[in-house]
Scaffold this active site. Structure first.
Site, PDB file in Angstrom:
ATOM      1  N   TYR A  27     -12.628  -1.709  -3.344  1.00  0.00           N
ATOM      2  CA  TYR A  27     -13.110  -1.814  -1.965  1.00  0.00           C
ATOM      3  C   TYR A  27     -14.619  -1.625  -1.847  1.00  0.00           C
ATOM      4  O   TYR A  27     -15.116  -1.312  -0.772  1.00  0.00           O
ATOM      5  CB  TYR A  27     -12.372  -0.814  -1.076  1.00  0.00           C
ATOM      6  CG  TYR A  27     -10.960  -1.260  -0.720  1.00  0.00           C
ATOM      7  CD1 TYR A  27     -10.746  -2.324   0.165  1.00  0.00           C
ATOM      8  CD2 TYR A  27      -9.844  -0.639  -1.266  1.00  0.00           C
ATOM      9  CE1 TYR A  27      -9.468  -2.741   0.500  1.00  0.00           C
ATOM     10  CE2 TYR A  27      -8.548  -1.042  -0.932  1.00  0.00           C
ATOM     11  CZ  TYR A  27      -8.374  -2.103  -0.045  1.00  0.00           C
ATOM     12  OH  TYR A  27      -7.101  -2.516   0.285  1.00  0.00           O
ATOM     13  N   GLU A  39      -9.711 -10.508  -7.530  1.00  0.00           N
ATOM     14  CA  GLU A  39      -8.736  -9.426  -7.359  1.00  0.00           C
ATOM     15  C   GLU A  39      -7.572  -9.545  -8.344  1.00  0.00           C
ATOM     16  O   GLU A  39      -7.100  -8.536  -8.879  1.00  0.00           O
ATOM     17  CB  GLU A  39      -8.243  -9.406  -5.910  1.00  0.00           C
ATOM     18  CG  GLU A  39      -9.349  -9.001  -4.945  1.00  0.00           C
ATOM     19  CD  GLU A  39      -8.988  -9.152  -3.474  1.00  0.00           C
ATOM     20  OE1 GLU A  39      -9.861  -8.859  -2.621  1.00  0.00           O
ATOM     21  OE2 GLU A  39      -7.856  -9.558  -3.160  1.00  0.00           O
ATOM     22  N   LYS A  92       0.814  -1.215   0.000  1.00  0.00           N
ATOM     23  CA  LYS A  92       0.000   0.000   0.000  1.00  0.00           C
ATOM     24  C   LYS A  92       0.854   1.275   0.000  1.00  0.00           C
ATOM     25  O   LYS A  92       2.053   1.235   0.307  1.00  0.00           O
ATOM     26  CB  LYS A  92      -0.944  -0.022   1.199  1.00  0.00           C
ATOM     27  CG  LYS A  92      -1.947  -1.187   1.155  1.00  0.00           C
ATOM     28  CD  LYS A  92      -2.957  -1.092   2.298  1.00  0.00           C
ATOM     29  CE  LYS A  92      -3.956  -2.239   2.233  1.00  0.00           C
ATOM     30  NZ  LYS A  92      -4.997  -2.115   3.296  1.00  0.00           N
ATOM     31  N   HIS A 108      -2.115  -5.460   1.529  1.00  0.00           N
ATOM     32  CA  HIS A 108      -3.395  -6.142   1.326  1.00  0.00           C
ATOM     33  C   HIS A 108      -3.151  -7.620   1.077  1.00  0.00           C
ATOM     34  O   HIS A 108      -2.163  -7.990   0.449  1.00  0.00           O
ATOM     35  CB  HIS A 108      -4.120  -5.556   0.103  1.00  0.00           C
ATOM     36  CG  HIS A 108      -5.311  -6.374  -0.333  1.00  0.00           C
ATOM     37  ND1 HIS A 108      -6.535  -6.272   0.284  1.00  0.00           N
ATOM     38  CD2 HIS A 108      -5.438  -7.346  -1.271  1.00  0.00           C
ATOM     39  CE1 HIS A 108      -7.377  -7.136  -0.289  1.00  0.00           C
ATOM     40  NE2 HIS A 108      -6.734  -7.797  -1.233  1.00  0.00           N
ATOM     41  N   ASN A 163      -2.256   0.368   6.667  1.00  0.00           N
ATOM     42  CA  ASN A 163      -1.707  -0.863   7.239  1.00  0.00           C
ATOM     43  C   ASN A 163      -0.809  -1.653   6.287  1.00  0.00           C
ATOM     44  O   ASN A 163      -0.743  -2.876   6.360  1.00  0.00           O
ATOM     45  CB  ASN A 163      -2.830  -1.719   7.832  1.00  0.00           C
ATOM     46  CG  ASN A 163      -3.858  -2.137   6.807  1.00  0.00           C
ATOM     47  OD1 ASN A 163      -3.685  -1.876   5.609  1.00  0.00           O
ATOM     48  ND2 ASN A 163      -4.914  -2.788   7.245  1.00  0.00           N
TER      49      ASN A 163
HETATM   50  P1  DAT Z   1      -8.146  -6.476   5.732  1.00  0.00           P
HETATM   51  O1  DAT Z   1      -7.337  -5.516   4.885  1.00  0.00           O
HETATM   52  O2  DAT Z   1      -7.352  -6.993   6.897  1.00  0.00           O
HETATM   53  O3  DAT Z   1      -8.765  -7.580   4.920  1.00  0.00           O
HETATM   54  P2  DAT Z   1     -10.789  -5.285   5.864  1.00  0.00           P
HETATM   55  O4  DAT Z   1     -11.100  -6.059   4.621  1.00  0.00           O
HETATM   56  O5  DAT Z   1     -11.716  -5.423   7.021  1.00  0.00           O
HETATM   57  O6  DAT Z   1      -9.320  -5.635   6.391  1.00  0.00           O
HETATM   58  O7  DAT Z   1     -10.695  -3.734   5.514  1.00  0.00           O
HETATM   59  C1  DAT Z   1     -10.084  -3.308   4.307  1.00  0.00           C
HETATM   60  C2  DAT Z   1      -9.233  -2.112   4.616  1.00  0.00           C
HETATM   61  O8  DAT Z   1     -10.048  -1.040   5.107  1.00  0.00           O
HETATM   62  C3  DAT Z   1      -8.180  -2.320   5.712  1.00  0.00           C
HETATM   63  O9  DAT Z   1      -7.016  -2.948   5.240  1.00  0.00           O
HETATM   64  C4  DAT Z   1      -7.939  -0.917   6.179  1.00  0.00           C
HETATM   65  C5  DAT Z   1      -9.326  -0.286   6.086  1.00  0.00           C
HETATM   66  N1  DAT Z   1     -10.018  -0.380   7.385  1.00  0.00           N
HETATM   67  C6  DAT Z   1     -10.596  -1.479   7.923  1.00  0.00           C
HETATM   68  N2  DAT Z   1     -11.115  -1.225   9.130  1.00  0.00           N
HETATM   69  C7  DAT Z   1     -10.860   0.095   9.368  1.00  0.00           C
HETATM   70  C8  DAT Z   1     -11.121   0.990  10.449  1.00  0.00           C
HETATM   71  N3  DAT Z   1     -11.787   0.568  11.544  1.00  0.00           N
HETATM   72  N4  DAT Z   1     -10.704   2.266  10.337  1.00  0.00           N
HETATM   73  C9  DAT Z   1     -10.043   2.708   9.241  1.00  0.00           C
HETATM   74  N5  DAT Z   1      -9.757   1.917   8.179  1.00  0.00           N
HETATM   75  C10 DAT Z   1     -10.145   0.627   8.238  1.00  0.00           C
HETATM   76 MG    MG Z   2     -10.251  -7.585   3.512  1.00  0.00          MG
END
Ligand code: DAT
Ligand code: MG
Length: 138
Positions: A50, A127, A10, A116, A113
């Site tokens: 997303y 994807e 990212k 991905h 974070n």
């Molecule tokens: P992951 O990337 O671990 O699969 P996810 O699919 O739940 O997590 O969410 C996609 C992305 O969205 C994640 O990498 C970062 C962002 N995100 C998720 N939860 C969040 C939060 N509580 N606050 C801000 N960004 C968030």
């Molecule tokens: Mg996810």
């Protein structure tokens, strides 16, 4: 497709100079890179990628962040790729990520974070196709 997953390094990890270390770690963990490109998501493409999160409070911030700079996208191959790669990257929130996971080492916050990883074989295929249109070549 059970042995493949999709990843993106990212914009935060790119900007902070962690791309080389992250790719090195991925290779050392036994993943093979089947396709890789340095690219940048438009806000439209980030929104589409997303879309499953479109009703979440963080969606706008997520789309803006993911289109804020270059990324590295890749298709990775390994036995049990999806599950093993999720283990390697760690919890979504780096504060909750296990020691030595990529997010624990390189991510700064839940929103930014570092990396991905696909969450299922089905999504891995979707994807990979989203980012690499001529998937048959790989
Ligand atoms: P992951 O990337 O671990 O699969 P996810 O699919 O739940 O997590 O969410 C996609 C992305 O969205 C994640 O990498 C970062 C962002 N995100 C998720 N939860 C969040 C939060 N509580 N606050 C801000 N960004 C968030
Ligand atoms: Mg996810």
């Amino acid at each position: 497709m059970g042995n493949r997953t999709f990843t993106m390094i990212k914009p935060d990890a790119m900007k902070n100079g962690h791309a080389g270390a992250i790719l090195d770690r991925i290779l050392k963990e036994g993943f093979h890179i089947k396709a890789l490109k340095l690219t940048r998501l438009s806000p439209e493409k980030a929104a589409q990628f997303y879309a499953v999160h479109k009703d979440k409070p963080f969606y706008a911030e997520l789309v803006s962040f993911m289109s804020s700079g270059p990324i590295i996208a890749a298709i990775l191959e390994k036995e049990n790729a999806v599950e093993d790669f999720r283990k390697l990257i760690g919890h979504t929130d780096p504060a909750k990520a296990e020691p030595n996971t990529i997010r624990k080492l390189y991510a700064s916050s839940v929103g930014e974070n570092a990396i991905h990883g696909s969450d299922s074989d089905e999504n891995a295929l979707i994807e990979c196709r989203f980012m690499f249109s001529a998937l048959e070549e790989y």
